[in-house]
Motif scaffolding. Sequence first.
Motif, short mmCIF file in Angstrom:
data_model
loop_
_atom_site.label_atom_id
_atom_site.label_comp_id
_atom_site.label_asym_id
_atom_site.label_seq_id
_atom_site.Cartn_x
_atom_site.Cartn_y
_atom_site.Cartn_z
N ARG A 92 64.35 9.88 21.54
CA ARG A 92 63.33 10.93 21.61
C ARG A 92 62.61 11.06 20.29
NH1 ARG A 92 67.40 12.25 25.16
NH2 ARG A 92 66.93 13.61 26.94
N ARG A 93 61.40 11.63 20.33
CA ARG A 93 60.64 11.92 19.13
C ARG A 93 61.01 13.30 18.61
NH1 ARG A 93 54.99 11.28 21.63
NH2 ARG A 93 56.15 11.06 23.56
N LEU A 94 60.89 13.49 17.30
CA LEU A 94 61.33 14.71 16.64
C LEU A 94 60.14 15.62 16.36
CD1 LEU A 94 63.95 15.98 15.52
CD2 LEU A 94 63.46 14.85 13.34
N THR B 201 61.55 6.98 15.39
CA THR B 201 60.94 7.34 14.10
C THR B 201 59.51 6.83 13.95
OG1 THR B 201 61.93 5.37 13.07
CG2 THR B 201 63.18 7.44 12.94
N SER B 202 58.90 6.37 15.03
CA SER B 202 57.52 5.90 14.94
C SER B 202 56.57 7.04 14.60
CB SER B 202 57.09 5.23 16.24
OG SER B 202 57.13 6.14 17.34
N VAL B 203 56.94 8.26 15.03
CA VAL B 203 56.11 9.42 14.74
C VAL B 203 56.96 10.68 14.72
CG1 VAL B 203 55.52 9.72 17.18
CG2 VAL B 203 54.05 10.73 15.43
N CYS B 204 56.64 11.60 13.82
CA CYS B 204 57.28 12.92 13.77
C CYS B 204 56.16 13.96 13.86
CB CYS B 204 58.04 13.10 12.46
SG CYS B 204 58.66 14.78 12.16
N TYR B 205 56.39 15.01 14.60
CA TYR B 205 55.43 16.10 14.72
C TYR B 205 55.89 17.26 13.85
CZ TYR B 205 54.00 13.27 18.66
OH TYR B 205 53.60 12.21 19.43
N CYS B 206 55.03 17.67 12.94
CA CYS B 206 55.36 18.72 11.98
C CYS B 206 54.68 20.01 12.37
CB CYS B 206 54.93 18.30 10.58
SG CYS B 206 55.26 19.54 9.31
N GLY C 234 60.71 7.00 3.58
CA GLY C 234 60.28 6.26 4.75
C GLY C 234 61.00 6.61 6.03
N TYR C 235 61.21 7.90 6.25
CA TYR C 235 61.89 8.33 7.47
C TYR C 235 61.06 7.99 8.71
CZ TYR C 235 65.01 11.23 4.57
OH TYR C 235 65.93 11.68 3.66
N PHE C 236 59.76 8.25 8.63
CA PHE C 236 58.88 8.10 9.79
C PHE C 236 57.70 7.20 9.45
CE2 PHE C 236 60.68 12.41 9.72
CZ PHE C 236 61.44 12.38 10.88
N GLN C 237 57.20 6.49 10.48
CA GLN C 237 56.00 5.68 10.27
C GLN C 237 54.77 6.57 10.12
OE1 GLN C 237 55.57 2.54 13.22
NE2 GLN C 237 57.79 2.28 13.34
N LYS C 238 54.80 7.71 10.80
CA LYS C 238 53.65 8.62 10.78
C LYS C 238 54.14 10.05 11.01
CE LYS C 238 50.91 8.49 14.35
NZ LYS C 238 49.83 8.08 15.30
N ILE C 239 53.49 11.01 10.34
CA ILE C 239 53.78 12.43 10.57
C ILE C 239 52.49 13.10 11.02
CG2 ILE C 239 54.57 14.60 9.57
CD1 ILE C 239 56.14 12.98 7.52
N VAL C 240 52.54 13.77 12.15
CA VAL C 240 51.37 14.44 12.72
C VAL C 240 51.50 15.94 12.51
CG1 VAL C 240 50.06 14.92 14.82
CG2 VAL C 240 51.04 12.63 14.44
N PRO C 241 50.59 16.56 11.75
CA PRO C 241 50.67 18.01 11.53
C PRO C 241 50.08 18.79 12.70
CG PRO C 241 48.80 17.12 10.33
CD PRO C 241 49.47 15.93 10.99
N LEU D 98 48.90 19.04 23.06
CA LEU D 98 49.14 18.15 24.19
C LEU D 98 48.60 16.75 23.91
CD1 LEU D 98 48.34 20.68 27.03
CD2 LEU D 98 50.56 19.61 26.61
N SER D 99 47.44 16.66 23.30
CA SER D 99 46.87 15.36 22.97
C SER D 99 47.76 14.60 22.00
CB SER D 99 45.47 15.54 22.37
OG SER D 99 44.92 14.31 21.99
N ALA D 100 48.29 15.31 20.98
CA ALA D 100 49.16 14.68 20.01
C ALA D 100 50.48 14.24 20.64
CB ALA D 100 49.42 15.64 18.86
N LEU D 101 51.08 15.13 21.42
CA LEU D 101 52.38 14.83 22.03
C LEU D 101 52.29 13.69 23.04
CD1 LEU D 101 53.64 18.48 22.58
CD2 LEU D 101 54.40 16.88 20.81
N ARG D 102 51.16 13.61 23.70
CA ARG D 102 50.94 12.51 24.66
C ARG D 102 50.42 11.25 23.99
NH1 ARG D 102 48.02 16.69 28.88
NH2 ARG D 102 49.91 17.39 29.96
#
Length: 238
Positions: free
Chosen positions: A61-63, A177-182, A200-207, A230-234
């Motif tokens: 799962r994504r974090l 770990t491809s993406v984390c949502y902050c 380097g925990y995540f490839q990308k972090i989305v705020p 919703l757009s980010a999570l999808r």
Amino acid sequence: MTGPPTIARRILEFNKRLAGTALELPPGFTVINPFSGQQKDRVREVTTAFYRKYYDDDKSRRLVLGSSPARRGTAVTGVPFEDARLLESETGVDVGGYAVSRPSAGFLHDVISRYGGRNEFYADFVMSFVCPLGLTRRNSKGRDVNCNYYESKKLLTALDSFLMESLAQQLAFGIDTSVCYCIGSGENFKYLSKINEGRGYFQKIVPLEHPRFITQYNRDRSEEFAKKYLSALRMQGD
């Protein structure tokens, strides 16, 4: 704890470790630990029922990471971003004795519903915190109020090793770990991005804007922010 190494088991073992955590903080700051507090037995019942309901598998799962639990929210129930009433009404988990309802949880409840509901959402995400224990500070009136880990340099210094260790343990849940949502596009995102640059925990972090910021100061833009979530999570538009 026996049984297969499911996500539920890993999270509950993490909570058990948190129950035994003792932190030395600067004067004026206090830790709220729902896993070792007065309602620890009730919290254990609630969290066990919740995680076994939604995470009884080994699917990656994504974090989704907030800053730290609110003293009248997650610090009460032990389940990130879920208030008591929503836990009971939407999951079937008995949380009798709690009576906390937070606008932030209401916004996320709407996002989760529009994502496809709790079964679908929790099959894709684990929600947690950079600092998994609640924090308070004593204000000028002598009252304890919510506090974030980044609000004081002394506090952050005292918590630094705990934050690093906690994040590493949470990645061991079985995280993609491809993406984390902050959750928190300001200081929480700034801190998480800084440590991610070095480790380097995540490839990308989305705020994503914090639900409190949305519900208290931008309620007329709630639909706009919900669509952004919703757009980010999808992962649309990547």
